[in-house]
Design a protein around this motif. Structure first.
Motif, short mmCIF file in Angstrom:
data_model
loop_
_atom_site.label_atom_id
_atom_site.label_comp_id
_atom_site.label_asym_id
_atom_site.label_seq_id
_atom_site.Cartn_x
_atom_site.Cartn_y
_atom_site.Cartn_z
N PHE A 54 -47.69 18.74 -53.38
CA PHE A 54 -48.50 17.55 -53.60
C PHE A 54 -49.68 17.71 -54.55
CE2 PHE A 54 -47.13 17.49 -49.02
CZ PHE A 54 -46.02 16.66 -49.22
N ALA A 55 -49.80 18.87 -55.18
CA ALA A 55 -50.98 19.12 -56.02
C ALA A 55 -51.11 18.09 -57.15
CB ALA A 55 -50.92 20.53 -56.60
N ARG A 56 -49.97 17.65 -57.71
CA ARG A 56 -50.03 16.69 -58.81
C ARG A 56 -50.39 15.29 -58.33
NH1 ARG A 56 -44.68 18.16 -62.52
NH2 ARG A 56 -45.28 20.33 -62.99
N VAL A 57 -50.02 15.00 -57.08
CA VAL A 57 -50.29 13.67 -56.54
C VAL A 57 -51.69 13.59 -55.92
CG1 VAL A 57 -49.50 11.90 -54.91
CG2 VAL A 57 -47.84 13.39 -56.05
N LYS A 58 -51.99 14.59 -55.10
CA LYS A 58 -53.26 14.60 -54.38
C LYS A 58 -53.75 16.04 -54.25
CE LYS A 58 -56.55 12.77 -51.78
NZ LYS A 58 -57.55 11.81 -52.33
N PRO A 59 -54.49 16.55 -55.23
CA PRO A 59 -54.98 17.94 -55.17
C PRO A 59 -55.84 18.15 -53.92
CG PRO A 59 -55.29 17.02 -57.36
CD PRO A 59 -54.91 15.87 -56.47
N LEU A 60 -55.72 19.33 -53.38
CA LEU A 60 -56.47 19.67 -52.17
C LEU A 60 -57.64 20.57 -52.51
CD1 LEU A 60 -56.66 19.73 -49.02
CD2 LEU A 60 -55.21 21.78 -49.09
N ASP A 61 -58.80 20.23 -51.97
CA ASP A 61 -59.97 21.10 -52.10
C ASP A 61 -59.77 22.25 -51.11
OD1 ASP A 61 -62.38 22.40 -52.24
OD2 ASP A 61 -63.56 20.75 -51.35
N ALA A 62 -59.11 23.30 -51.56
CA ALA A 62 -58.72 24.39 -50.66
C ALA A 62 -59.93 25.07 -50.03
CB ALA A 62 -57.88 25.41 -51.42
N ALA A 63 -60.96 25.31 -50.83
CA ALA A 63 -62.14 25.99 -50.30
C ALA A 63 -62.80 25.14 -49.21
CB ALA A 63 -63.12 26.28 -51.43
N GLY A 64 -62.93 23.84 -49.46
CA GLY A 64 -63.52 22.96 -48.46
C GLY A 64 -62.66 22.84 -47.22
N PHE A 65 -61.35 22.78 -47.42
CA PHE A 65 -60.41 22.69 -46.31
C PHE A 65 -60.50 23.92 -45.41
CE2 PHE A 65 -56.12 23.78 -44.74
CZ PHE A 65 -55.90 22.70 -43.87
N LEU A 66 -60.51 25.09 -46.02
CA LEU A 66 -60.57 26.34 -45.25
C LEU A 66 -61.91 26.48 -44.53
CD1 LEU A 66 -58.83 28.76 -47.78
CD2 LEU A 66 -57.89 27.84 -45.65
N HIS A 67 -62.98 26.04 -45.18
CA HIS A 67 -64.30 26.08 -44.52
C HIS A 67 -64.30 25.17 -43.30
CE1 HIS A 67 -68.64 26.26 -44.00
NE2 HIS A 67 -68.64 24.94 -43.96
N ALA A 68 -63.74 23.97 -43.43
CA ALA A 68 -63.69 23.05 -42.30
C ALA A 68 -62.85 23.61 -41.16
CB ALA A 68 -63.13 21.70 -42.76
N TYR A 69 -61.75 24.26 -41.50
CA TYR A 69 -60.88 24.84 -40.48
C TYR A 69 -61.60 25.99 -39.77
CZ TYR A 69 -56.57 26.47 -38.28
OH TYR A 69 -55.62 26.84 -37.36
N ARG A 70 -62.34 26.76 -40.54
CA ARG A 70 -63.10 27.87 -39.94
C ARG A 70 -64.11 27.34 -38.93
NH1 ARG A 70 -68.09 28.74 -39.05
NH2 ARG A 70 -68.66 28.20 -41.19
N GLU A 71 -64.73 26.20 -39.21
CA GLU A 71 -65.70 25.63 -38.29
C GLU A 71 -65.05 25.20 -36.98
OE1 GLU A 71 -67.41 22.54 -40.76
OE2 GLU A 71 -69.22 23.75 -41.05
#
Length: 241
Positions: free
Chosen positions: A213-230
């Motif tokens: 889905f990167a071309r359709v809706k890129p994911l902010d991987a760093a932000g996603f991983l930080h949120a998951y860590r919380e």
């Protein structure tokens, strides 16, 4: 001047010439041929090996494990096909070394963090996620994980090798770190001790999302991983004195 004096004067010179002719001549010192302008420097073995591994990563990712040909790897690396066999006995050995070279920095960093008992668990997870975002997702190493996901079901040996050399080394370390955090009171439950796969879940999710889905809706991987860590390892509130 008489003829005799002329002959007498010439004799010593004749003898000297004869001696010079008889004396052994020293061969001139051998000189290295000058490098032609623009001629590339010969690659060192380590450099050549690194170039082969980088080329192999691209070929495996583009063609898949089965369709990947050593001829294509050699061509992309700029070496003769026979040179590959100086470093790797076959395609499987080449693939295994591609995996090792890609994951070794991550494993080394994990060992460093595990050796720091005073480092809070939430900071350990944050550091590992940040490293994954920059050194895996942010590079072509993500193609390797994608390759294992797609080719693993068809070639179980690939999946088994990746499990033994990556998964089986990372998850026990995470479980141990989480257990230490529970004992120290910095982690509220033992879910990560029992299921360290929780740590790896968002990593796989970012790779899959990037592929689909990167071309359709890129994911902010760093932000996603930080949120998951919380969620799985929230920082312990500091006491205000």
């Amino acid at each position: 001047m008489t003829d005799e004096s002329v002959i007498g004067d010439a004799m010593p010179e004749a003898k000297k010439a004869k001696r010079r002719k008889a004396a052994p001549q020293r061969a001139p010192a051998a000189r290295r041929p000058a490098r032609k302008p623009g001629r590339p420097r010969k690659a060192e073995p380590a450099e050549r090996r690194a170039a082969i591994l980088e080329a192999a990563l691209h070929v495996f990712a583009e063609r898949g494990y089965e369709a990947a040909r050593l001829d294509d790897v050699a061509k992309r690396a700029g070496v003769a096909k026979g040179t590959l066999y100086l470093y790797f006995k076959d395609k499987e050995a080449l693939f295994e070394d591609v995996v090792r070279s890609a994951v070794s920095p991550v494993l080394e960093r994990l060992n460093e963090l595990a050796a720091s008992p005073d480092l809070p668990f939430d900071q350990v997870v944050e550091a590992l996620y940040a490293m994954f975002a920059t050194q895996v997702l942010g590079t072509e190493k993500r193609l390797l994980i994608r390759l294992v996901l797609t080719e693993g079901p068809r070639f179980p040996r690939i999946a088994e090798f990746y499990y033994r050399n990556v998964v089986a080394r990372v998850l026990p370390a995470i479980s141990k770190l989480a257990g230490r955090a529970v004992e120290q009171g910095t982690l509220s439950n033992d879910a990560l001790v029992r299921y360290p796969q929780l740590f790896a879940a968002p990593l796989l999710m970012t790779v899959i999302w990037d592929a689909l889905f990167a071309r359709v809706k890129p994911l902010d991987a760093a932000g996603f991983l930080h949120a998951y860590r919380e969620i799985i390892a929230p920082a312990k509130p500091r006491r205000v004195r």
